[in-house]
Design a protein around this motif. Structure first.
Motif, PDB file in Angstrom:
ATOM      1  N   GLU A   1      28.934 122.484 127.955  1.00 47.75           N
ATOM      2  CA  GLU A   1      27.240 122.325 128.154  1.00 47.75           C
ATOM      3  C   GLU A   1      26.920 123.795 128.839  1.00 47.75           C
ATOM      4  O   GLU A   1      26.075 124.457 128.769  1.00 47.75           O
ATOM      5  CB  GLU A   1      26.743 121.344 128.688  1.00 47.75           C
ATOM      6  CG  GLU A   1      26.924 120.074 127.992  1.00 47.75           C
ATOM      7  CD  GLU A   1      26.276 118.857 128.791  1.00 47.75           C
ATOM      8  OE1 GLU A   1      25.819 118.836 130.071  1.00 47.75           O
ATOM      9  OE2 GLU A   1      26.089 117.727 128.192  1.00 47.75           O
TER      10      GLU A   1
ATOM     11  N   ASP B   1      33.420 118.520 128.372  1.00 51.57           N
ATOM     12  CA  ASP B   1      32.198 118.122 127.999  1.00 51.57           C
ATOM     13  C   ASP B   1      31.291 119.004 128.906  1.00 51.57           C
ATOM     14  O   ASP B   1      30.282 119.815 128.412  1.00 51.57           O
ATOM     15  CB  ASP B   1      31.520 116.890 127.532  1.00 51.57           C
ATOM     16  CG  ASP B   1      32.508 116.249 126.635  1.00 51.57           C
ATOM     17  OD1 ASP B   1      33.137 116.939 125.758  1.00 51.57           O
ATOM     18  OD2 ASP B   1      32.009 115.161 126.248  1.00 51.57           O
TER      19      ASP B   1
ATOM     20  N   SER C   1      17.736 121.320 123.006  1.00 52.18           N
ATOM     21  CA  SER C   1      17.184 120.787 124.402  1.00 52.18           C
ATOM     22  C   SER C   1      16.738 122.172 125.121  1.00 52.18           C
ATOM     23  O   SER C   1      15.867 121.996 126.004  1.00 52.18           O
ATOM     24  CB  SER C   1      17.778 119.983 125.241  1.00 52.18           C
ATOM     25  OG  SER C   1      18.790 120.668 125.549  1.00 52.18           O
TER      26      SER C   1
ATOM     27  N   ASP D   1      22.486 118.811 119.586  1.00 52.03           N
ATOM     28  CA  ASP D   1      21.228 118.364 120.375  1.00 52.03           C
ATOM     29  C   ASP D   1      21.098 119.006 121.970  1.00 52.03           C
ATOM     30  O   ASP D   1      20.095 119.232 122.189  1.00 52.03           O
ATOM     31  CB  ASP D   1      21.299 116.907 120.781  1.00 52.03           C
ATOM     32  CG  ASP D   1      21.394 115.891 119.426  1.00 52.03           C
ATOM     33  OD1 ASP D   1      20.729 116.378 118.622  1.00 52.03           O
ATOM     34  OD2 ASP D   1      21.884 114.801 119.505  1.00 52.03           O
ATOM     35  N   TYR D   2      22.008 119.558 122.286  1.00 57.61           N
ATOM     36  CA  TYR D   2      22.023 120.082 123.550  1.00 57.61           C
ATOM     37  C   TYR D   2      21.393 121.811 123.360  1.00 57.61           C
ATOM     38  O   TYR D   2      20.571 121.894 124.292  1.00 57.61           O
ATOM     39  CB  TYR D   2      23.582 120.369 124.364  1.00 57.61           C
ATOM     40  CG  TYR D   2      23.244 120.994 125.709  1.00 57.61           C
ATOM     41  CD1 TYR D   2      22.535 120.278 126.596  1.00 57.61           C
ATOM     42  CD2 TYR D   2      23.723 122.233 125.941  1.00 57.61           C
ATOM     43  CE1 TYR D   2      22.589 121.020 127.861  1.00 57.61           C
ATOM     44  CE2 TYR D   2      23.467 122.876 127.030  1.00 57.61           C
ATOM     45  CZ  TYR D   2      22.986 122.260 128.147  1.00 57.61           C
ATOM     46  OH  TYR D   2      22.874 122.976 129.291  1.00 57.61           O
ATOM     47  N   CYS D   3      22.136 122.236 122.217  1.00 57.66           N
ATOM     48  CA  CYS D   3      21.372 123.511 122.209  1.00 57.66           C
ATOM     49  C   CYS D   3      19.885 123.596 121.888  1.00 57.66           C
ATOM     50  O   CYS D   3      18.999 124.309 122.362  1.00 57.66           O
ATOM     51  CB  CYS D   3      21.850 124.185 120.721  1.00 57.66           C
ATOM     52  SG  CYS D   3      23.681 124.707 120.840  1.00 57.66           S
TER      53      CYS D   3
ATOM     54  N   GLU E   1      26.151 116.487 119.205  1.00 62.44           N
ATOM     55  CA  GLU E   1      26.071 116.679 120.807  1.00 62.44           C
ATOM     56  C   GLU E   1      25.535 118.199 121.083  1.00 62.44           C
ATOM     57  O   GLU E   1      24.909 118.603 121.918  1.00 62.44           O
ATOM     58  CB  GLU E   1      27.218 116.131 121.383  1.00 62.44           C
ATOM     59  CG  GLU E   1      27.321 114.702 121.331  1.00 62.44           C
ATOM     60  CD  GLU E   1      28.553 114.063 122.411  1.00 62.44           C
ATOM     61  OE1 GLU E   1      28.391 112.984 122.658  1.00 62.44           O
ATOM     62  OE2 GLU E   1      29.554 114.720 122.245  1.00 62.44           O
TER      63      GLU E   1
END
Length: 131
Positions: free
Chosen positions: A93, A89, A12, A8-10, A5
């Motif tokens: 983010e 979480d 994005s 993936d966030y990085c 996660e």
């Protein structure tokens, strides 16, 4: 958040890339060739490192047991965040985004311009500070 996660966030985030400059077991998330997130892939560490504004880093370390000065990093500018600690979480983010903005803003103007980041950074940073 787990390691997938976080990755993936990085990735994005605009113009974010990944590479392994310290060997195959370490993943660096970068913007313009500069790291904003660093994590190990060998499973021996349950945290990742993020760049932060110095005063914000101190505040975070005081508020959360799952955040401490950056492991093997400049303790003033980096923090280590536990994947499974007391840091929600959503805040993780926000911290990743903060790290991304901190790093992108320090890029030379030439690189910011090449990436088309100048206007984007102004907008992103204003939004980051208003959260």
């Amino acid at each position: 958040m787990n390691i997938e996660e976080v990755r993936d966030y990085c990735l994005s985030l605009p113009f974010a890339t990944e590479r392994s400059p310290f060997g195959p077991d370490t993943l660096a998330m970068e913007i313009g060739g500069r790291m904003f997130c660093l994590m190990t892939l060998d499973g021996q560490r349950d945290f990742y490192n993020l760049k932060v504004a110095p005063d914000y880093g101190v505040e975070l370390c005081d508020r959360f047991s799952g955040i401490r000065p950056g492991y093997h990093m400049n303790k003033r500018h980096w923090v280590s965040v536990d994947f499974y600690g007391d840091v929600p979480d959503r805040l993780q983010e926000q911290l990743i985004f903060h790290s991304y903005c901190q790093t992108a803003m320090k890029l030379p103007k030439k690189i910011q311009t090449q990436l088309g980041l100048t206007e984007l950074l102004d907008t992103l940073w204003k939004n980051d500070r208003n959260k």
